[in-house]
Scaffold this active site. Structure first.
Site, PDB file in Angstrom:
ATOM      1  N   PHE A 298      -1.836  -2.926  12.481  1.00  0.00           N
ATOM      2  CA  PHE A 298      -0.509  -2.404  12.130  1.00  0.00           C
ATOM      3  C   PHE A 298      -0.374  -2.496  10.621  1.00  0.00           C
ATOM      4  O   PHE A 298      -0.617  -3.564  10.040  1.00  0.00           O
ATOM      5  CB  PHE A 298       0.615  -3.234  12.760  1.00  0.00           C
ATOM      6  CG  PHE A 298       1.981  -2.908  12.183  1.00  0.00           C
ATOM      7  CD1 PHE A 298       2.818  -2.017  12.826  1.00  0.00           C
ATOM      8  CD2 PHE A 298       2.399  -3.457  10.976  1.00  0.00           C
ATOM      9  CE1 PHE A 298       4.069  -1.688  12.283  1.00  0.00           C
ATOM     10  CE2 PHE A 298       3.646  -3.130  10.423  1.00  0.00           C
ATOM     11  CZ  PHE A 298       4.475  -2.247  11.081  1.00  0.00           C
ATOM     12  N   GLU A 299       0.037  -1.405  10.006  1.00  0.00           N
ATOM     13  CA  GLU A 299       0.360  -1.439   8.581  1.00  0.00           C
ATOM     14  C   GLU A 299       1.346  -0.322   8.315  1.00  0.00           C
ATOM     15  O   GLU A 299       1.172   0.785   8.832  1.00  0.00           O
ATOM     16  CB  GLU A 299      -0.871  -1.119   7.708  1.00  0.00           C
ATOM     17  CG  GLU A 299      -1.898  -2.202   7.558  1.00  0.00           C
ATOM     18  CD  GLU A 299      -3.116  -1.748   6.740  1.00  0.00           C
ATOM     19  OE1 GLU A 299      -3.500  -0.557   6.790  1.00  0.00           O
ATOM     20  OE2 GLU A 299      -3.678  -2.585   6.043  1.00  0.00           O
ATOM     21  N   ILE A 300       2.367  -0.629   7.533  1.00  0.00           N
ATOM     22  CA  ILE A 300       3.137   0.430   6.882  1.00  0.00           C
ATOM     23  C   ILE A 300       2.963   0.129   5.404  1.00  0.00           C
ATOM     24  O   ILE A 300       3.193  -1.012   4.982  1.00  0.00           O
ATOM     25  CB  ILE A 300       4.623   0.405   7.289  1.00  0.00           C
ATOM     26  CG1 ILE A 300       4.766   0.658   8.794  1.00  0.00           C
ATOM     27  CG2 ILE A 300       5.417   1.456   6.493  1.00  0.00           C
ATOM     28  CD1 ILE A 300       6.192   0.557   9.325  1.00  0.00           C
ATOM     29  N   HIS A 335      -7.617  -5.863   2.799  1.00  0.00           N
ATOM     30  CA  HIS A 335      -6.277  -5.383   2.414  1.00  0.00           C
ATOM     31  C   HIS A 335      -5.352  -6.548   2.055  1.00  0.00           C
ATOM     32  O   HIS A 335      -4.580  -6.472   1.097  1.00  0.00           O
ATOM     33  CB  HIS A 335      -5.628  -4.610   3.572  1.00  0.00           C
ATOM     34  CG  HIS A 335      -6.202  -3.244   3.787  1.00  0.00           C
ATOM     35  ND1 HIS A 335      -5.704  -2.379   4.743  1.00  0.00           N
ATOM     36  CD2 HIS A 335      -7.220  -2.583   3.188  1.00  0.00           C
ATOM     37  CE1 HIS A 335      -6.398  -1.245   4.717  1.00  0.00           C
ATOM     38  NE2 HIS A 335      -7.327  -1.352   3.788  1.00  0.00           N
TER      39      HIS A 335
END
Ligand SMILES: Nc1nc2c(ncn2[C@@H]2O[C@H](COP(=O)(O)OP(=O)(O)OP(=O)(O)O)[C@@H](O)[C@H]2O)c(=O)[nH]1
Ligand SMILES: *[C@@H]1O[C@H](CO)[C@@H](O)[C@H](O)[C@H]1NC(C)=O
Ligand SMILES: [Mg+2]
Length: 411
Positions: A298-300, A335
């Site tokens: 999950f990443e925004i 990241h």
């Protein structure tokens, strides 16, 4: 012999009694059969909407009229979810890396994202693959999404061994990791995937059109409604990266990652942010890595940040050191370390209200009112955040944030 027949008679008698009791008890629900089908459905739906257990019991009570089985739902219509959200849209897209064989797993994810969020916002969805997508994949995913869909093939040079990688050495590592039963330790494609997500997806020609992305993997779940534009939230609050789950990385997959990071820090001190999240990543002020990372399935996040000179220098430095192939560096620690060191700590956001599952972990908001308001269907007991294997408590502490309501019950 006579004794046996006697017992047999008792057993038959007992059985007949049971049948009679069963008949009497079940006949008390007979009036239900006379309810109309729509009453029955209302009945069921009020159960699912979570009205009190008492109401459900009443509905099976023979003496009550069918109308008594429905109770007004205080949450009904509050979210206005059936309508398209008013206002401008952000320059944003969903992005999914997937194989054709992932179609049914990604279909599940898309359905959840659309139901909980995107049917009101209709953001685009970019699909990326190292192979051409087939017709089934395109048909199924296009049918499920409410925004435009785009399908991109990954250029070969972004999904192959760089020329500086020693193939023999890389192969030995895979054999060794296989023998040590390290998850995906023997996989070449998994390594290409991790390297691609670390350094290339944001530079795919289809992604250049956007400023914001939301990464979605196959077989995830969303448990709560998301009633606001998460991309706009990121922009309005000056956030660049976000997460819902954090944990400790499996040490065997990244033994020299931090050495490479330290090399980068001394080569490019200009890229290290003032007021960064070093305290989240290291317990000794940067000497060693504590293995905390944000779970990147999950990443925004902000694509322009990933495309910045700082991030590209960082990725190139790590890539040169070879750990994507000589070890099994994951895109999650890559990241996370980037966000932790190159962004001021206020620019990383924890989305407590996005309830999420990717095997094997769940993020479920601990606050009951939050869960009721957002029509969540996760069990708060499954929440991983305040468990000792999560790094989220550390994130709260290093950011001087107050932990959400109900977290103590979850430790
Ligand atoms: N096109 C393509 N996509 C891949 C490949 N391997 C993985 N992916 C995608 O990359 C993402 C991450 O892969 P996953 O297999 O989910 O890896 P993971 O989340 O670490 O492990 P799981 O617990 O298996 O989900 C998913 O969106 C996959 O669909 C591949 O070889 N080709
Ligand atoms: C969206 O963002 C990209 C990348 O920053 C930019 O090139 C593009 O012009 C933007 N599009 C719009 C409509 O603002
Ligand atoms: Mg996955």
């Amino acid at each position: 012999m006579a004794g046996t027949t006697k017992y047999l008679r008792y057993i038959v008698f007992a059985f007949v009694c049971l049948v009679v009791i069963f008949f009497i008890s079940s006949s008390s629900t007979v009036p239900r059969d006379f309810q109309s089908a729509s009453d029955l459905i209302k009945d069921q739906s009020s159960k699912w909407r979570g009205s009190q257990a008492d109401d459900v019991k009443e509905s099976t009570d023979a003496a009550k009229k069918p109308e008594a089985s429905t109770s007004p739902n205080p949450h009904a219509g509050k979210t206005g979810l059936s309508e398209t959200a008013p206002g401008e849209r952000m320059n944003a897209t969903f992005v999914t890396l997937a194989r054709n064989s992932d179609v049914w797993e990604i279909a599940r994810s898309i359905r959840q994202v659309e139901d909980r969020f995107n049917h009101r916002y209709n953001y685009d969805w970019v699909f990326l693959n190292d192979q051409p997508f087939d017709d089934t994949f395109k048909k199924v995913t296009t049918a499920l999404t409410s925004g435009n869909t785009k399908y991109g093939e990954i250029p070969k040079e972004h999904w192959s061994f760089p020329e500086f990688i020693d193939q023999e050495k890389a192969q030995k590592v895979r054999e060794d990791m296989a023998a040590r039963k390290i998850i995906y330790g023997d996989s070449v494609s998994y390594r290409h995937m991790c390297r691609y997500e670390s350094g290339f997806f944001f530079r795919h020609p289809l992604m250049l059109d956007y400023e914001w992305y939301w990464r979605v993997e196959p077989s995830i779940e969303l448990f709560c409604d998301i009633n606001y534009d998460t991309f706009k939230y990121m922009a309005d609050n000056n956030k660049k990266y976000s997460f819902v789950l954090s944990l400790y990385e499996y040490v065997e997959t990244i033994p020299t990652l931090w050495d490479s990071v330290k090399g980068f820090m001394s080569k490019h001190p200009e890229h290290i942010a003032e007021g960064n999240s070093m305290a989240f990543l290291s317990d000794d002020d940067g000497n060693t890595y504590n293995h905390c990372h944000f779970w990147s399935n999950f990443e925004i996040g902000n694509l322009d940040w990933l495309r910045s000179q700082a991030y590209i220098d960082y990725f190139n430095h790590l890539d040169r050191d070879g750990g994507f192939f000589y070890e099994r560096w994951g895109d999650a620690p890559v990241h996370s370390i980037a966000a932790g060191l190159m962004l001021p700590k206020e620019q990383i956001h924890f989305f407590n209200d996005i309830a999420y599952y990717h095997v094997p972990f769940t993020h479920c908001p601990t606050g009951e009112q939050t869960r009721l308001d957002l029509k969540c269907h996760c069990n708060p007991k499954d929440n991983f955040d305040w468990n000792g294997y999560s790094c989220t408590a550390r994130f709260f502490e290093t950011n001087g944030m107050q932990k959400p309501e109900g977290y103590e019950q979850n430790q």
